[in-house]
Design a protein around this motif. Sequence first.
Motif, PDB file in Angstrom:
ATOM      1  N   GLY A  35       0.804  -1.219   0.000  1.00 20.49           N
ATOM      2  CA  GLY A  35       0.000   0.000   0.000  1.00 20.49           C
ATOM      3  C   GLY A  35       0.828   1.255   0.000  1.00 20.49           C
ATOM      4  O   GLY A  35       1.170   1.795   1.054  1.00 20.49           O
ATOM      5  N   SER A  57       0.535  -9.714  -0.923  1.00 17.89           N
ATOM      6  CA  SER A  57      -0.662  -9.698  -1.772  1.00 17.89           C
ATOM      7  C   SER A  57      -1.869 -10.326  -1.085  1.00 17.89           C
ATOM      8  O   SER A  57      -2.996 -10.221  -1.592  1.00 17.89           O
ATOM      9  CB  SER A  57      -0.388 -10.418  -3.095  1.00 17.89           C
ATOM     10  N   CYS A  60      -5.332  -7.883   3.948  1.00 10.62           N
ATOM     11  CA  CYS A  60      -6.654  -7.295   3.719  1.00 10.62           C
ATOM     12  C   CYS A  60      -6.475  -5.892   3.146  1.00 10.62           C
ATOM     13  O   CYS A  60      -5.418  -5.276   3.282  1.00 10.62           O
ATOM     14  CB  CYS A  60      -7.472  -7.271   4.999  1.00 10.62           C
ATOM     15  N   HIS A  61      -7.514  -5.375   2.518  1.00 10.88           N
ATOM     16  CA  HIS A  61      -7.394  -4.119   1.777  1.00 10.88           C
ATOM     17  C   HIS A  61      -7.938  -2.900   2.521  1.00 10.88           C
ATOM     18  O   HIS A  61      -7.879  -1.792   2.006  1.00 10.88           O
ATOM     19  CB  HIS A  61      -8.117  -4.250   0.429  1.00 10.88           C
ATOM     20  N   ASP A  62      -8.473  -3.105   3.726  1.00  6.17           N
ATOM     21  CA  ASP A  62      -9.085  -1.983   4.438  1.00  6.17           C
ATOM     22  C   ASP A  62      -8.034  -1.001   4.945  1.00  6.17           C
ATOM     23  O   ASP A  62      -6.959  -1.396   5.406  1.00  6.17           O
ATOM     24  CB  ASP A  62      -9.907  -2.497   5.624  1.00  6.17           C
ATOM     25  N   LYS A  63      -8.383   0.284   4.850  1.00  3.15           N
ATOM     26  CA  LYS A  63      -7.469   1.345   5.283  1.00  3.15           C
ATOM     27  C   LYS A  63      -8.256   2.436   6.006  1.00  3.15           C
ATOM     28  O   LYS A  63      -9.479   2.532   5.857  1.00  3.15           O
ATOM     29  CB  LYS A  63      -6.733   1.939   4.076  1.00  3.15           C
ATOM     30  N   GLY A 168     -11.936   1.155   1.498  1.00  8.11           N
ATOM     31  CA  GLY A 168     -11.321  -0.007   0.888  1.00  8.11           C
ATOM     32  C   GLY A 168     -10.165   0.380  -0.006  1.00  8.11           C
ATOM     33  O   GLY A 168      -9.839   1.557  -0.178  1.00  8.11           O
ATOM     34  N   SER A 169      -9.559  -0.632  -0.592  1.00  7.61           N
ATOM     35  CA  SER A 169      -8.392  -0.425  -1.444  1.00  7.61           C
ATOM     36  C   SER A 169      -8.750   0.398  -2.675  1.00  7.61           C
ATOM     37  O   SER A 169      -9.847   0.300  -3.216  1.00  7.61           O
ATOM     38  CB  SER A 169      -7.840  -1.781  -1.885  1.00  7.61           C
ATOM     39  N   SER A 198      -3.770   0.288   8.068  1.00  4.03           N
ATOM     40  CA  SER A 198      -3.582  -0.290   6.746  1.00  4.03           C
ATOM     41  C   SER A 198      -3.387  -1.796   6.861  1.00  4.03           C
ATOM     42  O   SER A 198      -2.441  -2.256   7.512  1.00  4.03           O
ATOM     43  CB  SER A 198      -2.374   0.334   6.039  1.00  4.03           C
ATOM     44  N   SER A 199      -4.298  -2.537   6.279  1.00 11.22           N
ATOM     45  CA  SER A 199      -4.157  -4.000   6.158  1.00 11.22           C
ATOM     46  C   SER A 199      -3.908  -4.696   7.489  1.00 11.22           C
ATOM     47  O   SER A 199      -3.098  -5.621   7.592  1.00 11.22           O
ATOM     48  CB  SER A 199      -3.023  -4.326   5.182  1.00 11.22           C
TER      49      SER A 199
END
Length: 301
Positions: A35, A57, A60-63, A168-169, A198-199
């Motif tokens: 990220g 990779s 998780c994509h949440d930020k 989200g990402s 982040s993640s």
Amino acid sequence: MTGFINLYKPIGVTSHDCVAKIRKLLRIKKVGHGGTLDPAATGVLPIGVGKATRLLSYLCHDKAYRATVQFGIATTSDDLEGEIVTQTPVPDVDLATIKAILPKFQGTIQQIPPKYSAIQVGGKRLYELARAGKDVEVPLRTVEVYNIEILNWEPGKYPKLEIAIACGSGTYVRSIARDLGMAANTVATLAGLERTQSSGFHFDSSITLSEMESQIERGVFQLLPPDFPLCHLPLLHLDMEKARRWCNGQRFADTSSQLVAKDVEAITMRTYDEEERFLGISQIIANRDRQQFIIPKVVLG
């Protein structure tokens, strides 16, 4: 040496600069980040070290961010790093107006990324095209904004709004700032940005590069376990024989009750042996006969 670092990136350096510094501090080449943060932004930057780089990779994509939006100013990059293209006092923009328009920016929304961004159009980064003076149509993106909370409002000729954003990402906070200005019938730009989460990594437990260097000098520095940021993935436990085969890269059929329903084609799982040792990442797939197979995707052993 395998694991993660919850790094707090300072202002004025790139994410790549941080990776290069950590390579020197740890004397290891395999270092990567998850990220990217713009040089003007601060905050959480997940760092993978050694074989953990192969897990980046799977994060998780949440930020989450703390952002400052300044009204009455528009720039080429949608933040204060760019050239100012419009600057007009807007003392009439008030908090009531902002509260009324903020709900439009929550949920599943579409946004146009900044012209100075790393998105590729026709094989070229947008910032490369912008620097070359080429005007291209930036494609819309669909992103998820889970919540926006007002933290502070500073009225004046160029009012400032401080907000907390969970998203989200792929969400561009610079685009949210710019579009907030348009929704308020003026212009706006991003005046400050801190990534607070982040993640799975949080700013309250992050460390700076100087703190990391000090810990290394004192011999107390430790990496976070490689499975630390993977709690969002379901668990898979293997007996010792299957764990041995798995670590050798073998795929095999399995009908264990702990696996997912057979109508699910594929699912990613963090994988452990009977002694709770983290082995890596598996993928569970089902064939046309609904027979399930365990496939090693990332083997850390």
